[in-house]
Motif scaffolding. Structure first.
Motif, mmCIF file in Angstrom:
data_model
loop_
_atom_site.group_PDB
_atom_site.id
_atom_site.type_symbol
_atom_site.label_atom_id
_atom_site.label_comp_id
_atom_site.label_asym_id
_atom_site.label_seq_id
_atom_site.Cartn_x
_atom_site.Cartn_y
_atom_site.Cartn_z
ATOM 1 N N ASN A 160 1.045 -1.612 -0.016
ATOM 2 C CA ASN A 160 0.549 -0.305 0.115
ATOM 3 C C ASN A 160 1.135 1.474 -0.609
ATOM 4 O O ASN A 160 0.227 2.435 -0.555
ATOM 5 C CB ASN A 160 -0.684 0.079 0.828
ATOM 6 C CG ASN A 160 -2.541 -0.770 1.137
ATOM 7 O OD1 ASN A 160 -2.164 -1.916 0.655
ATOM 8 N ND2 ASN A 160 -3.096 -1.247 2.372
ATOM 9 N N PHE A 174 -7.169 6.024 1.092
ATOM 10 C CA PHE A 174 -7.041 4.975 1.507
ATOM 11 C C PHE A 174 -8.345 3.974 2.290
ATOM 12 O O PHE A 174 -8.761 3.105 1.715
ATOM 13 C CB PHE A 174 -5.865 4.147 2.158
ATOM 14 C CG PHE A 174 -4.504 4.113 0.743
ATOM 15 C CD1 PHE A 174 -4.290 2.513 0.765
ATOM 16 C CD2 PHE A 174 -4.111 4.701 0.306
ATOM 17 C CE1 PHE A 174 -3.511 2.171 -0.629
ATOM 18 C CE2 PHE A 174 -3.438 4.278 -0.349
ATOM 19 C CZ PHE A 174 -2.924 2.756 -1.834
ATOM 20 N N ALA A 367 -4.385 -2.786 -4.691
ATOM 21 C CA ALA A 367 -4.320 -3.081 -3.696
ATOM 22 C C ALA A 367 -4.704 -4.396 -3.330
ATOM 23 O O ALA A 367 -4.039 -5.325 -2.191
ATOM 24 C CB ALA A 367 -4.953 -1.673 -2.788
#
Length: 429
Positions: A160, A174, A367
């Motif tokens: 990430n 995020f 991700a």
């Protein structure tokens, strides 16, 4: 020729690791030796290159946290937490498992998931020892939760951080983009665990009664050392969370914390080094060199480009393909070099997609695929390898296939849930 040597060496070493015909550390170091001796990798590529070399940040992060945990273990705090958790769950192994899984998932969102595993595993082993039950379901469940929970934030999982750097997406983006699906995935994991490990939660009522009668405060044997360790650990955690402010890599923070704690605790080297998983660190070194050979010879890059070119520039197929391919490849090679290789290609794809929401979905697909794919096999994520090393040292080894049979089911279902999430959130609503 170099490409053939790199691929064959990796496949053979992976076969030996998966079948456990020889210790996995021997297989990894042997494979590293082959690519070095054959000239596929030189010392510069293996030891000093950021793209193909050993990821010393991972190695020294692990080393520093292992030293800290080793000193912390001497205070009795892990036994305290073990008794507390068992009493809160009223001695039910299933409720204890779910409690520890939830703690692991939340902690992994704000700490590196390897660090979380290093902290939770000793507690788990103590709980299982007190109740005289097998720790395998607990350890596997926790590491699966750590890989899922770490997906929620920019700092929760190393891939990430790479994605954030390439895409420019912030910590809050995020959390907003991946937080909701991670909550759903953790809930799914909690539903799956009783089924995956059915028949593993029987316990002697007398053992439960003994545990419930314990006073957890009596477990703390060295309160002054606990206070000092707690202060250092809090500072280390702050360093992890404030990475973008202090500009110190997690490995540096962990090493500084370990050094300070060694000084203030007065612990002898043989005591704080006893908790270091040397075989695990050497396994990582060998694995990184073999994967570096695949990166250097262009194997990973070719696979990533093939996946990217197949989409024909259409957003939704690109998102679903990136998600699926990332989940599969990250299960067999470390997701850090994979994401480092794939992120420039995803960035190029986003330039051809006019809708910002669709372009952002590509990053989330990378991700989710890379992080959830880490659960596919026993070597898919750093946390898996660390947990298996801890299990082996505790006298309850977990085999490659014992982990992978459970991890593959979880990966399949979590990725299957992630696909409609991305479609509904970024293409429908």
């Amino acid at each position: 020729m170099s490409t053939i040597i790199a691929v064959v060496t990796f496949v053979v070493a992976y076969f030996l690791i998966a079948t456990e015909k020889i210790p996995k550390t021997h297989a990894a170091l042997g494979g590293a030796g082959v690519v070095l001796a054959a000239g596929v990798m030189d010392s510069g590529s293996a030891f000093f290159s950021e793209d193909t070399g050993i990821d010393w940040n991972v190695v020294f992060l692990l080393f520093g946290m292992m030293v800290i945990v080793g000193i912390l273990r001497r205070t009795g705090v892990f036994e305290f937490v073990a008794i507390w958790a068992a009493k809160r769950a009223k001695g039910s192994p299933l409720r204890i498992l779910l409690l520890l899984v939830l703690i692991t998932a939340v902690a992994s969102a704000f700490l590196d998931n390897v660090t979380t595993v290093l902290l939770v595993a000793p507690v788990t082993l103590l709980v299982c020892d007190r109740l005289d039950i097998a720790p395998t379901p607990f350890l596997i469940g926790e590491v699966l939760a750590s890989n899922i929970g770490g997906t929620a934030t920019l700092i929760g999982d190393p891939p990430n951080i790479i994605i954030g750097s390439r895409s420019g997406l912030s910590f809050n983006e995020f959390l907003v983009g991946l937080g909701p699906i991670v909550v759903l995935e953790v809930a799914l994991l909690c539903v799956l665990l009783p089924w995956l490990f059915r028949g593993s939660f029987r316990v002697d009522p007398e053992r439960v009664a003994d545990v419930l009668a314990l006073n957890e405060r009596e477990a703390i044997t060295r309160p002054k050392l606990l206070l000092r360790s707690g202060i250092v650990l809090a500072l280390v955690f702050a360093g992890f969370v404030l990475h973008s402010v202090v500009h110190l890599d997690p490995a540096v923070v962990a090493l500084l914390g370990a050094g300070v704690l060694v000084l203030v605790s007065g612990t002898r080297p043989k005591d704080y080094l006893a908790g270091v998983e040397w075989e695990t660190l050497l396994f990582f070194a060998g694995l990184f060199v073999m994967i570096g050979a695949l990166v250097k010879t262009g194997v990973i890059d070719s696979l990533a480009r093939l996946a990217a070119d197949t989409t024909g520039g259409q957003a939704l197929p690109a998102v679903l393909l990136v998600l699926g391919v990332s989940a599969v490849l990250s299960g067999f090679i470390d997701n850090i070099p994979y994401v480092a290789t794939m992120s420039p290609l995803v960035l190029a794809l986003t330039h051809d997609i006019p809708d910002p929401a669709h372009a952002e979905a590509l990053w989330w697909a990378l991700a989710l695929g890379a992080d959830f794919g880490g659960n596919l096999t026993a070597v898919g994520a750093s946390a898996n390898v660390v947990m298996l090393g801890i299990a082996a040292r505790s006298g309850t080894p977990i085999s490659f296939w014992q982990f992978t049979r459970k991890g593959a089911v979880v990966t399949l279902l979590t990725v299957a849930l992630a696909a409609p999430y991305l479609w509904l959130r970024y293409f429908v609503f």
